[in-house]
Design a protein around this motif. Structure first.
Motif, PDB file in Angstrom:
ATOM      1  N   ALA A  87       0.818  -1.214   0.000  1.00  0.00           N
ATOM      2  CA  ALA A  87       0.000   0.000   0.000  1.00  0.00           C
ATOM      3  C   ALA A  87       0.850   1.262   0.000  1.00  0.00           C
ATOM      4  O   ALA A  87       0.428   2.298  -0.532  1.00  0.00           O
ATOM      5  CB  ALA A  87      -0.932  -0.009   1.211  1.00  0.00           C
ATOM      6  N   GLN A  88       2.060   1.190   0.555  1.00  0.00           N
ATOM      7  CA  GLN A  88       2.918   2.376   0.615  1.00  0.00           C
ATOM      8  C   GLN A  88       3.501   2.741  -0.742  1.00  0.00           C
ATOM      9  O   GLN A  88       4.080   3.820  -0.904  1.00  0.00           O
ATOM     10  CB  GLN A  88       4.043   2.158   1.634  1.00  0.00           C
ATOM     11  N   LEU A  89       3.360   1.865  -1.713  1.00  0.00           N
ATOM     12  CA  LEU A  89       3.845   2.131  -3.069  1.00  0.00           C
ATOM     13  C   LEU A  89       2.715   2.525  -4.012  1.00  0.00           C
ATOM     14  O   LEU A  89       2.946   2.762  -5.200  1.00  0.00           O
ATOM     15  CB  LEU A  89       4.567   0.889  -3.616  1.00  0.00           C
ATOM     16  N   VAL A  94      -4.291   7.170  -1.984  1.00  0.00           N
ATOM     17  CA  VAL A  94      -4.923   5.990  -1.371  1.00  0.00           C
ATOM     18  C   VAL A  94      -4.013   5.275  -0.378  1.00  0.00           C
ATOM     19  O   VAL A  94      -4.437   4.290   0.224  1.00  0.00           O
ATOM     20  CB  VAL A  94      -5.373   4.998  -2.465  1.00  0.00           C
ATOM     21  N   ARG A  95      -2.794   5.731  -0.217  1.00  0.00           N
ATOM     22  CA  ARG A  95      -1.876   5.045   0.703  1.00  0.00           C
ATOM     23  C   ARG A  95      -2.434   5.012   2.123  1.00  0.00           C
ATOM     24  O   ARG A  95      -2.474   3.971   2.786  1.00  0.00           O
ATOM     25  CB  ARG A  95      -0.517   5.725   0.691  1.00  0.00           C
ATOM     26  N   GLU A 101      -7.499   0.860   6.440  1.00  0.00           N
ATOM     27  CA  GLU A 101      -8.482  -0.203   6.187  1.00  0.00           C
ATOM     28  C   GLU A 101      -7.901  -1.582   6.444  1.00  0.00           C
ATOM     29  O   GLU A 101      -8.621  -2.489   6.890  1.00  0.00           O
ATOM     30  CB  GLU A 101      -8.972  -0.084   4.749  1.00  0.00           C
ATOM     31  N   LEU A 102      -6.607  -1.778   6.191  1.00  0.00           N
ATOM     32  CA  LEU A 102      -5.974  -3.069   6.481  1.00  0.00           C
ATOM     33  C   LEU A 102      -5.948  -3.345   7.981  1.00  0.00           C
ATOM     34  O   LEU A 102      -6.188  -4.477   8.419  1.00  0.00           O
ATOM     35  CB  LEU A 102      -4.551  -3.086   5.912  1.00  0.00           C
ATOM     36  N   ILE A 103      -5.672  -2.300   8.771  1.00  0.00           N
ATOM     37  CA  ILE A 103      -5.681  -2.477  10.222  1.00  0.00           C
ATOM     38  C   ILE A 103      -7.095  -2.800  10.704  1.00  0.00           C
ATOM     39  O   ILE A 103      -7.291  -3.673  11.567  1.00  0.00           O
ATOM     40  CB  ILE A 103      -5.146  -1.205  10.913  1.00  0.00           C
ATOM     41  N   PHE A 134     -11.881  -3.041  -1.568  1.00  0.00           N
ATOM     42  CA  PHE A 134     -12.126  -3.212  -2.997  1.00  0.00           C
ATOM     43  C   PHE A 134     -12.716  -1.941  -3.592  1.00  0.00           C
ATOM     44  O   PHE A 134     -12.377  -1.547  -4.721  1.00  0.00           O
ATOM     45  CB  PHE A 134     -13.069  -4.389  -3.229  1.00  0.00           C
ATOM     46  N   GLN A 135     -13.587  -1.278  -2.841  1.00  0.00           N
ATOM     47  CA  GLN A 135     -14.142  -0.014  -3.318  1.00  0.00           C
ATOM     48  C   GLN A 135     -13.057   1.048  -3.429  1.00  0.00           C
ATOM     49  O   GLN A 135     -13.072   1.861  -4.371  1.00  0.00           O
ATOM     50  CB  GLN A 135     -15.256   0.449  -2.371  1.00  0.00           C
ATOM     51  N   THR A 136     -12.119   1.053  -2.498  1.00  0.00           N
ATOM     52  CA  THR A 136     -10.991   1.981  -2.588  1.00  0.00           C
ATOM     53  C   THR A 136     -10.110   1.653  -3.780  1.00  0.00           C
ATOM     54  O   THR A 136      -9.619   2.539  -4.481  1.00  0.00           O
ATOM     55  CB  THR A 136     -10.163   1.934  -1.297  1.00  0.00           C
TER      56      THR A 136
END
Length: 274
Positions: A87-89, A94-95, A101-103, A134-136
């Motif tokens: 996600a950081q890449l 959206v990062r 959202e992962l947390i 998925f929406q993100t």
């Protein structure tokens, strides 16, 4: 079922079986009810062997399901950590969204899904934060080579995460059908009844009690082991716990050095959306 109840059930079954044997022994003829002991032993061998073979296959099936659930839980937690790095890449817009959202996804697994798996009420629904991610993802427009590679990698990791979740939740449904349980218990009862015909008034009571008690302990404890493997999620000894996912939550929440910047977590500590 905790260890206390398991020991109590095994002890109760053994006491009932031994008592029945000793009561039948009082009126049993010398040498047991069978005139041909070898023939009776042969029939008992067929019953016991058939039960043992069937039970062995079922235990193997249940243990394989148990191990798949355990591996799925571990893999899912590891993939969440890897997705956090991916996600950081992603594009800067959206990062932070993906990170939070992962947390929330991990918290939801620990505090929402795990108790429902223990009570067999999880069902076939999706994790709500999986849908949010998925929406993100649908809003992402990768431009640079790094962002495009991260986008492609995220899609692969999303597929792996859903597969790992399916493995984890598979064990909560149970893999042993009811007819198979009926056959196992019916066979066990037949073996106990058949054992009663080996009652011998000429044999010492301790020998008869030991013979019946050992059979009762082995069969009842094996059936309880099978029940445990078919219900892997519990607070009891040996039950699967969300240790790996909780560790992932702690790492992502407190070790934010991996994150590309500050981000907001859109849920509370239980994984419920704010």
């Amino acid at each position: 079922m905790n260890l206390y109840w398991a020991v109590l059930i095994v002890a109760a079954v053994s006491v009932v079986a031994i008592t029945a044997m000793l009561l039948v022994r009082r009126r049993a003829p010398e040498g047991s009810y069978f005139e041909d002991g070898d023939r009776a032993a042969g029939v008992f061998g067929v019953l016991a062997t058939g039960f043992a073979v069937l039970l062995g296959f079922v235990v193997f099936l249940a243990f394989e399901s148990f191990d798949t659930s355990r591996s799925g839980a571990i893999s899912e937690a590891q993939i969440i950590s890897e997705e956090f790095e991916t996600a950081q890449l992603m594009p800067p817009a959206v990062r932070g969204l993906f990170s939070g959202e992962l947390i929330c996804y991990a918290r939801s697994v620990v505090h929402q899904e795990w108790p429902r798996m223990e009570s067999d009420t999880l069902g076939n629904g999706h994790n709500p934060w999986g849908i949010v991610m998925f929406q993100t993802l649908r809003t992402v427009e990768p431009r640079s080579a790094t962002e495009q590679a991260a986008y492609s990698k995220w899609l692969d990791q999303r597929t792996d995460r859903e597969s790992a979740r399916a493995d984890r939740t598979h064990g909560a449904e149970g893999v042993i059908p009811t007819p198979l349980w009926i056959v196992l218990f019916l066979t066990a009862v037949i073996i106990f009844i058949f054992m009663l015909f080996f009652a011998d008034s000429a044999e010492r009571a301790i020998v008869q009690a030991t013979m019946m008690g050992s059979v009762a302990v082995v069969i009842s404890s094996t059936l309880l082991l099978l029940w445990f493997l078919d219900h892997p999620y519990s607070h009891d000894l040996g039950g699967l716990r969300p240790v790996a996912m909780q560790r992932t939550v702690d790492q992502l929440t407190h070790e934010k050095g991996i994150a590309a910047g500050r981000f907001e977590i859109p849920c509370d500590a239980q994984g419920v959306a704010r």
